[in-house]
Scaffold this motif. Structure first.
Motif, PDB file in Angstrom:
ATOM      1  N   ARG A   6      18.248   7.302 -78.029  1.00 35.35           N
ATOM      2  CA  ARG A   6      16.820   7.195 -78.316  1.00 35.35           C
ATOM      3  C   ARG A   6      16.312   5.801 -78.005  1.00 35.35           C
ATOM      4  O   ARG A   6      17.045   4.816 -78.119  1.00 35.35           O
ATOM      5  CB  ARG A   6      16.554   7.498 -79.787  1.00 35.35           C
ATOM      6  N   THR A  23       7.888   1.154 -69.731  1.00 37.84           N
ATOM      7  CA  THR A  23       8.871   2.237 -69.705  1.00 37.84           C
ATOM      8  C   THR A  23      10.102   1.817 -68.924  1.00 37.84           C
ATOM      9  O   THR A  23      11.241   2.085 -69.347  1.00 37.84           O
ATOM     10  CB  THR A  23       8.259   3.517 -69.113  1.00 37.84           C
ATOM     11  N   LEU A  27      13.876   1.743 -70.382  1.00 35.95           N
ATOM     12  CA  LEU A  27      14.956   2.488 -69.733  1.00 35.95           C
ATOM     13  C   LEU A  27      16.100   1.569 -69.315  1.00 35.95           C
ATOM     14  O   LEU A  27      17.275   1.881 -69.555  1.00 35.95           O
ATOM     15  CB  LEU A  27      14.425   3.242 -68.518  1.00 35.95           C
ATOM     16  N   VAL A  44      16.104  13.358 -69.034  1.00 34.55           N
ATOM     17  CA  VAL A  44      15.381  12.362 -69.809  1.00 34.55           C
ATOM     18  C   VAL A  44      14.038  12.957 -70.213  1.00 34.55           C
ATOM     19  O   VAL A  44      13.312  13.485 -69.371  1.00 34.55           O
ATOM     20  CB  VAL A  44      15.158  11.066 -68.990  1.00 34.55           C
ATOM     21  N   ILE A  46      10.422  11.964 -72.015  1.00 31.88           N
ATOM     22  CA  ILE A  46       9.582  10.825 -72.375  1.00 31.88           C
ATOM     23  C   ILE A  46       8.325  11.358 -73.040  1.00 31.88           C
ATOM     24  O   ILE A  46       7.623  12.199 -72.466  1.00 31.88           O
ATOM     25  CB  ILE A  46       9.208   9.990 -71.135  1.00 31.88           C
ATOM     26  N   ALA A  58       7.073   8.529 -66.653  1.00 29.80           N
ATOM     27  CA  ALA A  58       8.287   8.943 -65.929  1.00 29.80           C
ATOM     28  C   ALA A  58       8.401   8.274 -64.561  1.00 29.80           C
ATOM     29  O   ALA A  58       9.500   8.204 -64.002  1.00 29.80           O
ATOM     30  CB  ALA A  58       8.322  10.452 -65.781  1.00 29.80           C
ATOM     31  N   LEU A  61      11.286   5.820 -64.070  1.00 25.79           N
ATOM     32  CA  LEU A  61      12.658   6.259 -63.771  1.00 25.79           C
ATOM     33  C   LEU A  61      12.905   6.254 -62.269  1.00 25.79           C
ATOM     34  O   LEU A  61      14.004   5.956 -61.813  1.00 25.79           O
ATOM     35  CB  LEU A  61      12.900   7.653 -64.347  1.00 25.79           C
ATOM     36  N   VAL A  72      13.440  14.507 -65.287  1.00 32.00           N
ATOM     37  CA  VAL A  72      12.657  13.794 -66.287  1.00 32.00           C
ATOM     38  C   VAL A  72      11.367  14.564 -66.553  1.00 32.00           C
ATOM     39  O   VAL A  72      10.810  15.197 -65.653  1.00 32.00           O
ATOM     40  CB  VAL A  72      12.360  12.344 -65.827  1.00 32.00           C
ATOM     41  N   CYS A  74       7.612  14.396 -69.043  1.00 33.38           N
ATOM     42  CA  CYS A  74       6.732  13.714 -69.988  1.00 33.38           C
ATOM     43  C   CYS A  74       6.042  14.735 -70.885  1.00 33.38           C
ATOM     44  O   CYS A  74       5.792  15.865 -70.470  1.00 33.38           O
ATOM     45  CB  CYS A  74       5.664  12.916 -69.253  1.00 33.38           C
ATOM     46  N   ARG A  89       8.157   6.982 -76.205  1.00 37.45           N
ATOM     47  CA  ARG A  89       9.491   7.281 -76.729  1.00 37.45           C
ATOM     48  C   ARG A  89      10.319   7.950 -75.639  1.00 37.45           C
ATOM     49  O   ARG A  89       9.805   8.738 -74.850  1.00 37.45           O
ATOM     50  CB  ARG A  89       9.399   8.208 -77.937  1.00 37.45           C
ATOM     51  N   VAL A  90      11.617   7.659 -75.647  1.00 36.10           N
ATOM     52  CA  VAL A  90      12.530   8.239 -74.661  1.00 36.10           C
ATOM     53  C   VAL A  90      13.714   8.872 -75.378  1.00 36.10           C
ATOM     54  O   VAL A  90      14.253   8.301 -76.331  1.00 36.10           O
ATOM     55  CB  VAL A  90      13.044   7.158 -73.678  1.00 36.10           C
ATOM     56  N   MET A  92      17.243  10.224 -73.926  1.00 36.47           N
ATOM     57  CA  MET A  92      18.107  10.337 -72.754  1.00 36.47           C
ATOM     58  C   MET A  92      19.378  11.060 -73.190  1.00 36.47           C
ATOM     59  O   MET A  92      20.046  10.632 -74.125  1.00 36.47           O
ATOM     60  CB  MET A  92      18.445   8.928 -72.233  1.00 36.47           C
TER      61      MET A  92
END
Length: 126
Positions: A6, A23, A27, A44, A46, A58, A61, A72, A74, A89-90, A92
């Motif tokens: 997280r 972001t 990452l 991932v 987001i 995104a 990335l 990925v 969003c 917030r991410v 992964m």
């Protein structure tokens, strides 16, 4: 084993460059702190608070070398009253041999308040 890593970061303004730059910072720190290789990432996710609308975070990335094929997506966070504003917030998901307690979750800027107990900042006194 598949584990979740997280992370969260805040931005000052709803501006495309700031959102993507923040972001990317998040990452890169998540990757560094957990020694993650793109080939070990399942996907991932987001999320952003509803006050972030200028761009898709995104995009960050795709700036990372070797991450072209990592899926990925969003999405928007639930608009809970009095929640932290301008927050990205991410989540992964990675294949790793680390135990859950060995995962370093990364909370930067004002997002440290979300989980100070898990914050990388607290663990390493950054």
């Amino acid at each position: 084993m598949i584990r979740g890593i997280r992370g969260a970061i805040t931005v000052e303004r709803n501006e495309a460059n700031e959102i993507v730059d923040a972001t990317e910072t998040l990452l890169r720190e998540m990757i560094r702190a957990n020694d993650v290789a793109a080939s070990d990432v399942s996907f991932v996710l987001i999320s952003v608070t509803e006050d972030i609308t200028a761009t898709f975070p995104a995009q960050a990335l795709r700036r990372l070398e070797g991450w072209t094929y990592v899926p990925v997506m969003c999405m928007r966070e639930i608009p809970v009253p009095n929640s932290l504003p301008r927050c990205i917030r991410v989540m992964m998901t990675v294949h790793t041999t680390k135990k859950q307690e060995e995962i370093s979750h990364v909370y930067l800027r004002d997002a440290v308040v979300l989980r100070p107990d898990l914050s990388l900042t607290k663990k390493t006194e950054m």
